[in-house]
Design a protein around this motif. Structure first.
Motif, PDB file in Angstrom:
ATOM      1  N   LYS A   1      -7.693  22.564  81.377  1.00  0.00           N
ATOM      2  CA  LYS A   1      -7.208  23.163  82.617  1.00  0.00           C
ATOM      3  C   LYS A   1      -6.243  22.220  83.308  1.00  0.00           C
ATOM      4  N   ALA A   2      -5.340  22.822  84.081  1.00  0.00           N
ATOM      5  CA  ALA A   2      -4.427  22.036  84.898  1.00  0.00           C
ATOM      6  C   ALA A   2      -4.550  22.531  86.335  1.00  0.00           C
ATOM      7  N   PRO A   3      -4.714  21.604  87.266  1.00  0.00           N
ATOM      8  CA  PRO A   3      -4.841  20.165  87.065  1.00  0.00           C
ATOM      9  C   PRO A   3      -6.261  19.756  86.683  1.00  0.00           C
ATOM     10  N   THR A   4      -6.341  18.582  86.095  1.00  0.00           N
ATOM     11  CA  THR A   4      -7.619  17.931  85.818  1.00  0.00           C
ATOM     12  C   THR A   4      -7.525  16.504  86.347  1.00  0.00           C
ATOM     13  N   ILE A   5      -8.488  16.127  87.165  1.00  0.00           N
ATOM     14  CA  ILE A   5      -8.548  14.784  87.739  1.00  0.00           C
ATOM     15  C   ILE A   5      -9.752  14.084  87.113  1.00  0.00           C
ATOM     16  N   ILE A   6      -9.489  13.015  86.358  1.00  0.00           N
ATOM     17  CA  ILE A   6     -10.554  12.248  85.727  1.00  0.00           C
ATOM     18  C   ILE A   6     -10.707  10.932  86.474  1.00  0.00           C
ATOM     19  N   VAL A   7     -11.929  10.636  86.888  1.00  0.00           N
ATOM     20  CA  VAL A   7     -12.238   9.381  87.579  1.00  0.00           C
ATOM     21  C   VAL A   7     -12.859   8.439  86.559  1.00  0.00           C
ATOM     22  N   THR A   8     -12.294   7.237  86.456  1.00  0.00           N
ATOM     23  CA  THR A   8     -12.828   6.240  85.537  1.00  0.00           C
ATOM     24  C   THR A   8     -13.172   4.965  86.298  1.00  0.00           C
ATOM     25  N   LYS A   9     -14.142   4.273  85.750  1.00  0.00           N
ATOM     26  CA  LYS A   9     -14.506   2.958  86.271  1.00  0.00           C
ATOM     27  C   LYS A   9     -14.796   2.076  85.075  1.00  0.00           C
ATOM     28  N   ALA A  10     -14.181   0.914  85.031  1.00  0.00           N
ATOM     29  CA  ALA A  10     -14.331  -0.024  83.921  1.00  0.00           C
ATOM     30  C   ALA A  10     -14.000   0.662  82.591  1.00  0.00           C
ATOM     31  N   GLY A  11     -12.994   1.550  82.617  1.00  0.00           N
ATOM     32  CA  GLY A  11     -12.540   2.206  81.393  1.00  0.00           C
ATOM     33  C   GLY A  11     -13.396   3.354  80.912  1.00  0.00           C
ATOM     34  N   LYS A  12     -14.411   3.748  81.691  1.00  0.00           N
ATOM     35  CA  LYS A  12     -15.298   4.840  81.284  1.00  0.00           C
ATOM     36  C   LYS A  12     -15.201   5.987  82.280  1.00  0.00           C
ATOM     37  N   GLU A  13     -15.166   7.189  81.755  1.00  0.00           N
ATOM     38  CA  GLU A  13     -15.136   8.363  82.613  1.00  0.00           C
ATOM     39  C   GLU A  13     -16.468   8.512  83.338  1.00  0.00           C
ATOM     40  N   ILE A  14     -16.386   8.692  84.668  1.00  0.00           N
ATOM     41  CA  ILE A  14     -17.606   8.947  85.431  1.00  0.00           C
ATOM     42  C   ILE A  14     -17.657  10.393  85.922  1.00  0.00           C
ATOM     43  N   GLY A  15     -16.548  11.109  85.774  1.00  0.00           N
ATOM     44  CA  GLY A  15     -16.537  12.519  86.155  1.00  0.00           C
ATOM     45  C   GLY A  15     -15.128  13.062  86.200  1.00  0.00           C
ATOM     46  N   ARG A  16     -15.048  14.392  86.255  1.00  0.00           N
ATOM     47  CA  ARG A  16     -13.745  15.043  86.345  1.00  0.00           C
ATOM     48  C   ARG A  16     -13.838  16.308  87.177  1.00  0.00           C
ATOM     49  N   VAL A  17     -12.717  16.644  87.791  1.00  0.00           N
ATOM     50  CA  VAL A  17     -12.580  17.896  88.527  1.00  0.00           C
ATOM     51  C   VAL A  17     -11.474  18.675  87.831  1.00  0.00           C
ATOM     52  N   GLU A  18     -11.803  19.893  87.424  1.00  0.00           N
ATOM     53  CA  GLU A  18     -10.828  20.772  86.790  1.00  0.00           C
ATOM     54  C   GLU A  18     -10.440  21.855  87.785  1.00  0.00           C
ATOM     55  N   GLU A  19      -9.135  22.018  87.967  1.00  0.00           N
ATOM     56  CA  GLU A  19      -8.583  22.959  88.933  1.00  0.00           C
ATOM     57  C   GLU A  19      -9.255  22.763  90.292  1.00  0.00           C
TER      58      GLU A  19
END
Length: 173
Positions: free
Chosen positions: A136-154
């Motif tokens: 999906k667009a947009p997708t916001i991926i939150v990372t910490k120390a190079g690891k994904e901790i979550g994402r928001v799609e649209e």
């Protein structure tokens, strides 16, 4: 998946730091004829290109979720954002400028964002969107120390992207 994500994220980060030009392809969306950028983008590119008037829309009505601003302010120096947008996409036209307003309110360092343009099929250069499961667009991926901790799609599961983003940011504390 985490190891692949970490490797891809580091590759993108190092690539951005080692090149002076943004790397993207330009095309026209087959459905609406809008200019489509696919690849690594910059906020400045979107702000200065006359094809992207949506970047200058009046969003004075938008008030970022207060909890999200608070949570973002608390972790702004420890997270990175990987943001996939479609320059042809109405949802991206609405959400991305709002995201920028939210980030500005939290005094977020814009160098901590990697912005990736996708085409209508949610594809980007180098199959990055496939590797990260972008659908999906947009997708916001939150990372910490190079690891994904979550994402928001649209607009997120709640229908308010900033509310969902704020909940993800709690995990980064």
């Amino acid at each position: 998946m985490n190891k692949l994500f970490t490797t891809l994220f580091l590759l993108i980060t190092f690539s951005l730091n080692s090149i002076s030009q943004t790397q993207y392809d330009v095309s026209s969306d087959p459905k609406n004829g809008l200019k489509t950028l696919k690849g690594i983008l910059t906020i400045d590119l979107l702000n200065t290109d006359s094809a992207f008037t949506w970047m200058h829309s009046d969003i004075s009505w938008y008030k970022p979720d207060a909890a999200c601003v608070t949570n973002l302010s608390a972790v702004k120096d420890t997270i990175q954002l990987l943001v996939f947008i479609g320059t042809w996409c109405e949802d991206s036209h609405i959400i991305f400028p709002q995201l920028l307003k939210l980030l500005n309110q939290a005094d977020f360092n814009m160098k901590r964002i990697t912005l990736i343009g996708v085409d209508r099929n949610k594809k980007t250069l180098g199959s990055l969107s496939d590797a990260l499961g972008i659908t999906k667009a947009p997708t916001i991926i939150v990372t910490k120390a190079g690891k994904e901790i979550g994402r928001v799609e649209e607009y997120g599961q709640s229908g308010l992207f900033d509310k969902d983003l704020g909940e993800i940011l709690l995990k980064a504390k």
